[in-house]
Design a protein around this motif. Structure first.
Motif, PDB file in Angstrom:
ATOM      1  N   LEU A   1       0.821  -1.206   0.000  1.00  0.00           N
ATOM      2  CA  LEU A   1       0.000   0.000   0.000  1.00  0.00           C
ATOM      3  C   LEU A   1       0.852   1.251   0.000  1.00  0.00           C
ATOM      4  CD1 LEU A   1      -2.700  -1.121   2.543  1.00  0.00           C
ATOM      5  CD2 LEU A   1      -2.990  -0.790   0.106  1.00  0.00           C
TER       6      LEU A   1
ATOM      7  N   LEU B   1       2.369   1.701  -3.358  1.00  0.00           N
ATOM      8  CA  LEU B   1       1.350   1.999  -4.365  1.00  0.00           C
ATOM      9  C   LEU B   1       0.753   3.399  -4.188  1.00  0.00           C
ATOM     10  CD1 LEU B   1       0.036   0.436  -6.661  1.00  0.00           C
ATOM     11  CD2 LEU B   1      -1.601  -0.465  -5.053  1.00  0.00           C
TER      12      LEU B   1
ATOM     13  N   LEU C   1      -1.233  -1.218 -12.791  1.00  0.00           N
ATOM     14  CA  LEU C   1      -2.627  -1.400 -12.430  1.00  0.00           C
ATOM     15  C   LEU C   1      -3.430  -0.107 -12.494  1.00  0.00           C
ATOM     16  CD1 LEU C   1      -2.564  -3.888  -9.465  1.00  0.00           C
ATOM     17  CD2 LEU C   1      -2.974  -4.309 -11.870  1.00  0.00           C
TER      18      LEU C   1
ATOM     19  N   LYS D   1      -5.030   2.516 -11.005  1.00  0.00           N
ATOM     20  CA  LYS D   1      -4.981   3.000  -9.633  1.00  0.00           C
ATOM     21  C   LYS D   1      -6.334   3.403  -9.089  1.00  0.00           C
ATOM     22  CE  LYS D   1      -0.376   4.457  -8.429  1.00  0.00           C
ATOM     23  NZ  LYS D   1       0.494   5.600  -8.256  1.00  0.00           N
TER      24      LYS D   1
ATOM     25  N   THR E   1      -9.305   2.232  -9.651  1.00  0.00           N
ATOM     26  CA  THR E   1     -10.100   1.080  -9.208  1.00  0.00           C
ATOM     27  C   THR E   1      -9.586   0.558  -7.878  1.00  0.00           C
ATOM     28  OG1 THR E   1     -10.226   0.505 -11.539  1.00  0.00           O
ATOM     29  CG2 THR E   1     -11.058  -1.109  -9.965  1.00  0.00           C
ATOM     30  N   LEU E   2      -8.274   0.490  -7.799  1.00  0.00           N
ATOM     31  CA  LEU E   2      -7.658   0.017  -6.563  1.00  0.00           C
ATOM     32  C   LEU E   2      -8.008   0.940  -5.410  1.00  0.00           C
ATOM     33  CD1 LEU E   2      -4.082  -1.045  -7.635  1.00  0.00           C
ATOM     34  CD2 LEU E   2      -5.914  -2.506  -6.817  1.00  0.00           C
ATOM     35  N   ARG E   3      -7.935   2.223  -5.704  1.00  0.00           N
ATOM     36  CA  ARG E   3      -8.189   3.213  -4.671  1.00  0.00           C
ATOM     37  C   ARG E   3      -9.620   3.101  -4.165  1.00  0.00           C
ATOM     38  NH1 ARG E   3      -5.238   7.391  -3.205  1.00  0.00           N
ATOM     39  NH2 ARG E   3      -3.957   7.379  -5.065  1.00  0.00           N
TER      40      ARG E   3
ATOM     41  N   ALA F   1     -11.527   0.374  -4.213  1.00  0.00           N
ATOM     42  CA  ALA F   1     -11.627  -0.846  -3.417  1.00  0.00           C
ATOM     43  C   ALA F   1     -10.992  -0.647  -2.048  1.00  0.00           C
ATOM     44  CB  ALA F   1     -10.940  -1.997  -4.151  1.00  0.00           C
ATOM     45  N   PHE F   2      -9.858   0.011  -2.059  1.00  0.00           N
ATOM     46  CA  PHE F   2      -9.151   0.237  -0.819  1.00  0.00           C
ATOM     47  C   PHE F   2      -9.933   1.157   0.102  1.00  0.00           C
ATOM     48  CE2 PHE F   2      -5.924   0.155   2.092  1.00  0.00           C
ATOM     49  CZ  PHE F   2      -5.305   1.365   2.309  1.00  0.00           C
TER      50      PHE F   2
END
Lengths: 119, 118
Positions: A16, A19, B89, B91, B93-95, B97-98
């Motif tokens: 994390l 990223l 990736l 980002k 989408t990840l953000r 989800a996170f």
């Protein structure tokens, strides 16, 4: 078993951190508590872990381009003072308050990102 | 002046391990800093302020060194992995989800039972 949990938590926190640059510490606190640390120990140890991993991230970021160190300066005096005061009185802060504060900030930041953080 | 106040707040929260980084990032974004720059500034800021707080945490015995060592040991490859993953990736989408995950965590922390004070 606890070592595995701590290691997994550390790995995830690192991912994390690498990223997004932040947020890793938030995940690691509950993970540390699951590993058997008290609330305060979890928070304090997470500061250390996040700092170490942030150092790695800084090195990686620098490899891509310069960081505007000058932009950090205006925030440092307040930051160091705030950090000093908070750490100094950490012993006196009730663990329950820490937990609620942490929870509130998590909710605040995640809602903000979900509802309107788009740039 | 604003910088001082934001710094104070972010530094204090950072020292408590409750997510001070978010405060500074929010402020930097609000005043128009580029995300990449903001990230770097936030990282450096945290390193300095964390160092100060760790002097106390260490002295007061709140750091569990064994746990920290294991976490950092595995965290370093994690950071490398995450850093390079970011290049590939999506980002956003990840953000998303996170953020959902953090929201869940937040509710759990806020409304959950806390253990007795140590």
């Amino acid at each position: 078993m606890e070592k595995k949990k701590a290691g997994a938590a550390g790995f995830f926190c690192g991912v994390l951190n690498g990223l997004f640059g932040s947020g890793g510490g938030m995940v690691i606190v509950p993970a540390f508590q699951k590993s058997g640390l008290s609330t305060k120990e979890a928070h304090a140890t997470s500061v250390f872990t996040t700092a170490a991993l942030s150092a790695v991230s800084v090195v990686l970021t620098l490899s891509k381009g310069p960081i505007a160190f000058g932009d950090v300066l205006p925030f440092l005096p307040g930051g160091i003072l705030g950090s000093f005061l908070a750490a100094r009185f950490f012993k006196k802060i009730p663990a329950g308050f820490l937990k609620k504060l942490f929870g509130a900030l998590l909710i605040f930041f995640s809602l903000r990102t979900l509802l309107g953080g788009a740039r | 002046m604003m910088g001082l106040l934001v710094g104070l707040f972010a530094g204090a929260l950072g020292a408590l391990g409750v997510g001070g980084g978010g405060v500074l990032l929010l402020y930097l974004t609000a005043v128009g800093t580029e995300p990449e720059n903001a990230r770097g500034i936030n990282l450096v800021f945290f390193l300095f302020t964390a160092a100060v707080s760790l002097l106390f945490h260490g002295k007061n015995g709140f750091i569990r060194w064994e746990t920290a060592k294991t976490a950092v040991f595995w965290g370093v490859p994690g950071a490398l992995f995450g850093f390079f993953l970011g290049a590939f990736l999506p980002k956003e989408t990840l953000r998303l989800a996170f953020s959902l995950f953090l929201l869940f965590l937040g509710f759990r922390e806020f409304f959950g039972k806390s253990e007795k004070n140590r």
